[in-house]
Design a protein around this motif. Structure first.
Motif, PDB file in Angstrom:
ATOM      1  N   HIS B  61       0.806  -1.229   0.000  1.00  0.00           N
ATOM      2  CA  HIS B  61       0.000   0.000   0.000  1.00  0.00           C
ATOM      3  C   HIS B  61       0.834   1.272   0.000  1.00  0.00           C
ATOM      4  N   ASP B  92      -1.878   5.732   0.172  1.00  0.00           N
ATOM      5  CA  ASP B  92      -2.558   4.534  -0.340  1.00  0.00           C
ATOM      6  C   ASP B  92      -4.081   4.740  -0.393  1.00  0.00           C
ATOM      7  N   TYR B 118      -4.996   1.539  -2.331  1.00  0.00           N
ATOM      8  CA  TYR B 118      -4.046   0.734  -3.096  1.00  0.00           C
ATOM      9  C   TYR B 118      -3.552  -0.431  -2.240  1.00  0.00           C
TER      10      TYR B 118
END
Lengths: 369, 369, 369, 369
Positions: B61, B92, B118
């Motif tokens: 992340h 992230d 992410y």
């Protein structure tokens, strides 16, 4: 010689006694009591559930009366002198040391280890230091507050009001918040009033019995739920229904039951605030059935949980101001009061313990020795 | 075609794959990864302990790299355009909705139900959306931060630093406070650095194993205690010895163990603050042995207990600023980093799970397909 | 008979006198002075610019020394007794009433109208109540603090340190903030140290003369600007350059010049915080040339401007703790101190007034009567 | 083709025009206006006193109406879809960028440089982007709020209510505070209501003319003073009389006059809070006659002075909630409203500029083209 009511020992019945009126020290006074209070703490005192209490003692921590005799000078916080005959009240915690780490560095005077409290930390040997009495000895340094409200109005709030004011202040209620109060005893009812006064759009209350929930509605609650006829899941559903599915913005726990602490957290929305003000006696650890989940109930919720202990002069003073303000005093004017004379103190304790009355007052006037 | 490492299913080993590089949308970019991270959350991801994860996915992340290709315009928060070749990082949680009640009314964006993260909420089907990869697709709207620090310096903080910064900010450390950190993993170590940077007079740490406690000392802890060789009572005694018998002014819980929550409360002084930041996964309710006592541990202590979830752009941005400031970056420069290439991701996960390394980094460069 | 230095009247030269050592009251003590301080307030005292000062008086409000004689018991805030020979310091504001509206309701004890301050509110007639003396009489109730730092280290901070600590605390510095300090006298230098200790990413300082700006850099400032060689517009440009064009997140005004107040506001970013701590004497209203624009400088900027008056025991105590902590004491160890004996008090005042020295100390030892 | 009222140029009279109804983008809507508002900002707009306004424009920033046509989906903050016919309102600042330093790092979105505001930052060329119109085009991303209150009730608060709510929130009113409001225009009146709702024991108001002071009393002020018949000294005396000689705990400046800023500071007690919310246009610097004294008015007073700019979705949303709550809506139900049709916009502006009406509303219904 003034009459007093005394708890001789833990679990013993209250007895009436006569004791000698004190010789006043410089800058002290004698208060002729109009009304004193019987609250949950007094029940605990009688049951021996508080530590370090010097039995026998005269209970009664918050009281109202007239200054009957003053020696030297008694001043209010504005530096004005009191005169004999003035109606006053005073903070039961009349002395914090202003010298220890908690008073001076942490500025957390409600945790001062040297607090002196009328009706709790003084024994009968200390003299007229409790309100279940015809007279109270106001020691030097006790800061009285002139009272414009009637004794009944002020005592309708009683010691529960500054406690609730402190709790609600700690909750940082914002205009438009939905506030949930758990518990419908005196602290709960006063928390409802204070939350509404702080800008809540709606105040909800979960408590019991029905008579107290009726008082909650009269005090300003928008909706109430009876704890006797619902389980935790039903209460949660009810709260979610009332709050667009999110939970309360703020929850004030004022119940006395350990299980209520985890419930308070679950009934509150993510990133909300919970104030725990009902856990004044040790009922042991939270039972397994209430077991709280640190991930789900606290960390992931990004919750603020705030313990709230006692109240200080600021809370008490502002409570007295608010009750005395005609435009603000409405909620206390209609509160139901149960009045007992000194000889009925045991009955009063029983009624409070059983939740039969919302607010019990001792009126020591008109009782002959 | 960039190489990626993928968790195919819960409890399955990480596999390497090649996937097609995306066609860039307007105002998006492709990041050539220098370093990505293996943190505790990745271990949980591999073990299937997080809900709603769209397996298979590319973990990773927080990452650092160079902007390799930009289509349209990528801006930083000051409105300056990035150019290809710039070294950047990015939060992230690249998207919160800015449209829901939590974002707009409660201003609690870390509880936004529409967060896009992410390496966690995106699956392989979404493309290059994790850092264990040679390339990351930076979607339109992703706010990059130009990085002046070396990749190693920044990743030494990694995702633990903004988390710790958030926790310590919530703790409201005052100059002169004694701060106790429970846990000596990445979040704990970064909390030590942040607490010291916030003005603590001394930072204490209770954790394990010894190697991590050595890192705690290097990060600025004044004293450490090994949890493996002490029981709760001994730890409490140690904390009281270090704090004039009162407990820490502030305790940051960063352990992952439910039992630590009640201990954090007991190790803290009356009217102090406790931040719970280590309960990121559901380990079930607090065990009975750790059962917390609402009267003694919370209400009477007048304690503030604050859950702390995630971090937002502000925390991440300030973390990047601090690490990039030469006069501030010292603590991260000396932190021990373990480096793995993409094909060693399983080994990295094992080392992190076992606590054998403090900070594991994936370096996807120099691995041929 | 101890020697003292006395300001006989406003604008009169300091004179040396011998006065009789007092008979100690119960729970009081005699302090043998090692070092006392000459600060800007003493200059004002000598110039007659403070109201209600009972001339003649012994100046010297913050001091360090050994307890030479104790009658009864002297306790610290942890309840531990002091013994003769202990090295201590004490808050010059040794008494606030803890009984007035400001102490009890507003909890703003620095505005208590009954404050008693060593070296300022006491006259020579009150006895040994100032630090420019071989001995100080510590009245009953004075809370001493045991000092682990050397006298030099502690006095390098002196009265400026708790003042700066209070100001920076009020500024609520966040990790990563850019803090601008206006003024490079003792309060300014200590504000730099405190701002850095609170997590600033960079501290800027605008002041004069160059020698003090060098001290500012040594104290941790990242960049400095000389007020003698720049006008307001140039200063603003410099601040904007240092802050991505936005202005400082936090500005601490510690100059003594009314014009600096509006400048502090302009040098600060929108929605930032300004603390005004340098306006300790009445220099009249803000001059027209500095005229401040309520729309542009305050309302539209959404600025917080916070006056900061005095400091209380909490600030002083934490200052003493921080200076005594080896890992924290660095900045004060290197500070340049100018030492004067009692007979050189006039010279010390002149040097301070002229800004020739950063910190002037009176050392009353080794002067024969 | 909807009718609109347009300010063609600074200082030109408002004209009526017909413009083409837009083709709706995806997830946008057309609002059929019931009521829009004429506030002080509109007077400034007509006088050309705001910078960067793209004349000609359709004024009217806060409005209420029915969703007449929806293309795609319009959602509220709870994710519920709106349907055609729903009565809604919307924050005029319908877009902040959520991407700049002020939005993301400082979390001060009211200072976002990319704010888009209906009725202010849009010109006629942008289409139906102001409320003095039969229809408003609600662009994609505009978050509507379903309105349970009547249009009259909500518009009685109008744009002044969220502004006042923001100001009072920033004032951190405590239960029992005495709050002083300077100014009796719409913001002042709403500040009175909000201060009372936040727990003030009494709210005072200084303003003019008498008709507005009567509204202040009806809104809940305990006492009012007419600025037309008193000078600054008399006002100060009056405030001190009302506050035990100390000054207000909190003062909200909502006047528009630069001189009021220093007065607000002087009318406030030491260590109190002042919010400046009335300086929305540049009237130049504070005049010398009002020159404020940094020592007496700010530093020694230990005062907090807080500028307050704009309001965000949170303030607007909570304003709408409060007005819609029957138990809270009283103060707005009785407020006197002056209603004008589109063709009377010039008259409305004149009445507002002259203070002849408290709240002027444009009702664009029932006007034929």
């Amino acid at each position: 010689m003034p009459l007093v009511a005394v708890i001789p020992n833990p679990n013993a019945a209250v007895e009436m006694r006569e004791i000698v009126s004190p010789t006043l020290e410089l800058n002290s006074a004698l208060l002729e009591v109009e009304l004193s209070e019987v609250c949950g703490t007094d029940v605990y005192l009688q049951q021996g559930r508080l530590e370090g209490v010097p039995y026998p003692l005269i209970p009664g921590h918050v009281s109202v009366g007239h200054l009957r005799k003053i020696r030297g000078e008694m001043l209010d916080v504005d530096g004005r002198t009191f005169k004999e005959g003035d109606r006053v009240t005073f903070l039961d915690v009349h002395r914090t040391c202003n010298a220890c780490w908690y008073c001076l560095v942490a500025r957390a005077s409600t945790r001062c280890p040297h607090r002196k409290v009328y009706g709790i930390t003084y024994g009968l040997a200390d003299g007229l230091c409790g309100g279940w009495s015809q007279e109270i000895y106001l020691k030097p340094g006790t800061r009285c507050i002139r009272l414009d409200a009637t004794p009944e109005q002020f005592m309708a709030g009683g010691c529960a009001l500054p406690t609730a004011l402190h709790a609600v202040e700690r909750a940082e209620v914002k205009i438009g918040d939905v506030v949930l109060v758990l518990g419908s005893g005196p602290v709960g009812i006063n928390a409802i009033i204070m939350a509404w006064m702080s800008g809540a759009s709606r105040v909800l209350c979960i408590g019991a019995p029905q008579a107290r929930l009726d008082s909650a509605l009269k005090a300003g609650a928008a909706a109430v739920l009876n704890i006797e006829t619902t389980d935790e899941q039903q209460r949660l559903s009810w709260v979610l229904e009332q709050t667009s599915g999110r939970g309360a913005d703020v929850t004030i726990e004022a119940t006395g039951a350990p299980v209520a602490v985890a419930q308070a957290m679950r009934f509150t929305r993510d990133a909300g605030r919970v104030v725990i003000v009902g856990q004044y006696t040790d009922h042991g650890p939270m039972p397994e059935s209430a077991a709280f989940n640190p991930h789900l109930d606290l960390n992931k919720k990004h919750l603020d949980v705030r313990g709230c202990w006692g109240s200080d002069f600021s809370h008490f003073y502002r409570a007295a101001q608010i009750v005395s303000e005609p435009a603000r005093s409405g909620p206390w004017s209609t509160m139901q009061l149960a009045r007992y004379d000194l000889s009925q103190a045991n009955e009063a304790l029983e009624d409070v313990a059983a939740g039969r009355v919302l607010k019990a007052l001792i009126d020591p006037r008109g009782v002959a020795a």
